[in-house]
Design an enzyme around this catalytic site. Sequence first.
Site, PDB file in Angstrom:
ATOM      1  N   GLY A  98       0.828  -1.212   0.000  1.00 42.56           N
ATOM      2  CA  GLY A  98       0.000   0.000   0.000  1.00 42.56           C
ATOM      3  C   GLY A  98       0.856   1.253   0.000  1.00 42.56           C
ATOM      4  O   GLY A  98       0.503   2.265  -0.623  1.00 42.56           O
ATOM      5  N   SER A 171      -3.905   9.433   8.113  1.00 39.69           N
ATOM      6  CA  SER A 171      -3.089   8.477   7.354  1.00 39.69           C
ATOM      7  C   SER A 171      -1.798   9.110   6.863  1.00 39.69           C
ATOM      8  O   SER A 171      -1.817  10.124   6.157  1.00 39.69           O
ATOM      9  CB  SER A 171      -3.906   7.970   6.156  1.00 39.69           C
ATOM     10  OG  SER A 171      -3.048   7.414   5.187  1.00 39.69           O
ATOM     11  N   ASP A 319       0.259  -0.459  13.268  1.00 42.63           N
ATOM     12  CA  ASP A 319       0.701  -1.750  12.736  1.00 42.63           C
ATOM     13  C   ASP A 319       0.996  -2.765  13.848  1.00 42.63           C
ATOM     14  O   ASP A 319       1.217  -3.951  13.573  1.00 42.63           O
ATOM     15  CB  ASP A 319       1.949  -1.569  11.853  1.00 42.63           C
ATOM     16  CG  ASP A 319       1.619  -0.791  10.583  1.00 42.63           C
ATOM     17  OD1 ASP A 319       0.455  -0.820  10.149  1.00 42.63           O
ATOM     18  OD2 ASP A 319       2.523  -0.143  10.025  1.00 42.63           O
ATOM     19  N   ARG A 396       1.886  -9.279   9.315  1.00 39.77           N
ATOM     20  CA  ARG A 396       1.846  -8.961  10.755  1.00 39.77           C
ATOM     21  C   ARG A 396       0.956  -9.942  11.523  1.00 39.77           C
ATOM     22  O   ARG A 396       1.198 -10.224  12.693  1.00 39.77           O
ATOM     23  CB  ARG A 396       1.424  -7.512  10.962  1.00 39.77           C
ATOM     24  CG  ARG A 396       2.388  -6.548  10.272  1.00 39.77           C
ATOM     25  CD  ARG A 396       2.486  -5.187  10.907  1.00 39.77           C
ATOM     26  NE  ARG A 396       3.140  -4.265   9.980  1.00 39.77           N
ATOM     27  CZ  ARG A 396       4.458  -4.082   9.889  1.00 39.77           C
ATOM     28  NH1 ARG A 396       5.278  -4.710  10.695  1.00 39.77           N
ATOM     29  NH2 ARG A 396       4.960  -3.237   9.014  1.00 39.77           N
TER      30      ARG A 396
HETATM   31  C1  S3P Z   1       2.650   3.633   6.521  1.00 39.07           C
HETATM   32  C2  S3P Z   1       1.553   4.202   7.129  1.00 39.07           C
HETATM   33  C3  S3P Z   1       0.496   3.431   7.792  1.00 39.07           C
HETATM   34  C4  S3P Z   1       0.952   2.003   8.094  1.00 39.07           C
HETATM   35  C5  S3P Z   1       1.665   1.363   6.950  1.00 39.07           C
HETATM   36  C6  S3P Z   1       2.881   2.174   6.525  1.00 39.07           C
HETATM   37  C7  S3P Z   1       3.625   4.522   5.863  1.00 39.07           C
HETATM   38  O1  S3P Z   1      -0.629   3.400   6.938  1.00 39.07           O
HETATM   39  O2  S3P Z   1      -0.153   1.204   8.486  1.00 39.07           O
HETATM   40  O3  S3P Z   1       2.101   0.066   7.311  1.00 39.07           O
HETATM   41  O4  S3P Z   1       4.769   4.090   5.614  1.00 39.07           O
HETATM   42  O5  S3P Z   1       3.277   5.678   5.598  1.00 39.07           O
HETATM   43  P1  S3P Z   1      -1.707   4.631   6.936  1.00 39.07           P
HETATM   44  O6  S3P Z   1      -0.947   5.871   6.834  1.00 39.07           O
HETATM   45  O7  S3P Z   1      -2.576   4.425   5.728  1.00 39.07           O
HETATM   46  O8  S3P Z   1      -2.455   4.478   8.219  1.00 39.07           O
END
Ligand code: S3P
Length: 441
Positions: A98, A171, A319, A396
């Site tokens: 993501g 986020s 996380d 995880r």
């Molecule tokens: C992350 C932000 C988090 C986290 C992901 C990594 C990042 O997600 O859960 O594992 O590196 O910016 P969100 O920002 O969508 O909550």
Amino acid sequence: MRHCAPARGPLRGTVRVPGDKSVTHRALLFAPLGDGPSRVDGWLEAEDTLRSLEAVRVLGADIQRGRGDLVIAPGSFPQAGDASDEALMVDIDCGNSGTTTRLLLGLLAGRRVRARLDGDASLRSRPMARVVEPLRAMGAVIRYLGEDGRLPLEIHGRSLTGISHGMTVASAQVKSALLLSGLTAVGSTTVLGGGRSRDHTERMLRAMGAKVTGDGDEIDVCSGSTLRAFDLDVPGDPSSAAFPLASALLVPGSQITVAGMMLNATRTGISEVFRRMGVAFTVESTGDAAGEPVGGLSLGFGPLRSFSLGGAEIPTLIDEIPMLAVLASRAAGITRIRDAADLRAKESDRIAVTAAGLRALGVEVAEHPDGMDIVGRPEGYPVGDSVVVHTHGDHRIAMAFAVAGLASSHGVELDDDDCVGVSYPGFFDDIERLQGGGAPG
Ligand code: S3P
């Protein structure tokens, strides 16, 4: 299927967890924006971060891999501006990541490039509109190729105009995407509602010379600065550290140190929860790396109290919640986790999948739309045989329940253990070594 056996003895010694995943993604994705070659040492070489590396490679960056370090030069990485309709379409497979997807959307929206982004089944089910909608408001041209709001999609780079965007979920990925698009936009771009979400993007862009001001709930970025190349050492990932630390808390006689761990306050919410659980731990600060404080955290086995979790602290440990839920399953009392609905949009529905794993171990769990209540069993899990836990391919979940297996009397069978390679390829080896007295620090 992997059998995660009960611990054969206490965990002892020092472990260095791999480089931070979020910092690694950012270093790999931002390096091509610098004014020369950037060096990244101690980066996390795992499935997710290799997706970001491959993405910048296909986008034209020059990459040289050394023993442990990487040198990334801009090469022919796309500049700011409008992509022509004839521009070659670049295909990018974001795999399970993501972070790669959402940061790339912001990075590419205002550049001379056409790209098609796709991912695995889990990533295809995750929400993208939270990034795509504000980018479209800036003028981005993004087209969903399948279901609305999901991958696969096509992005056609366009000159952008800055906006002010209030996030509905705190986020870091959305915030980062908008800051990256703001680097190419006319006027300033403001991101509101970031709360205590991780701030690595702000830190790294500032260190490169970008005009990023404010913090927390209001951050602004302006285009127009030449960004400097960098040389950075990626500190250890606190989200990976959570697994050996939790193992030591659950296995009698254990005492371990995680060395070289990043201590950025937007990432260490778990240590505040340790305090509430009654855990005695020490933190020794050893310096800083990549503009982030770094140090060692030491703790050992002991009785655990239940805890409540919610509100603004959620992004600081988002996380770690599957691991915290497993710890709660062995703490005295009822633990309440709330305000974490976004867990349902992670690599799996982490509320449902964690609750199912705990129930398989005989733990009473009540699921809520935004969290769960867990009835702790300090006396142990009431199951007379090893139990199967379905990871749904989520790294995880796999590691959290491998730790539950260490603390069980008959072990846990994971239906998939390869998925740990997404963030912590050496996880099983590290846990094994700690049971034999630890690795050299
Ligand atoms: C992350 C932000 C988090 C986290 C992901 C990594 C990042 O997600 O859960 O594992 O590196 O910016 P969100 O920002 O969508 O909550």
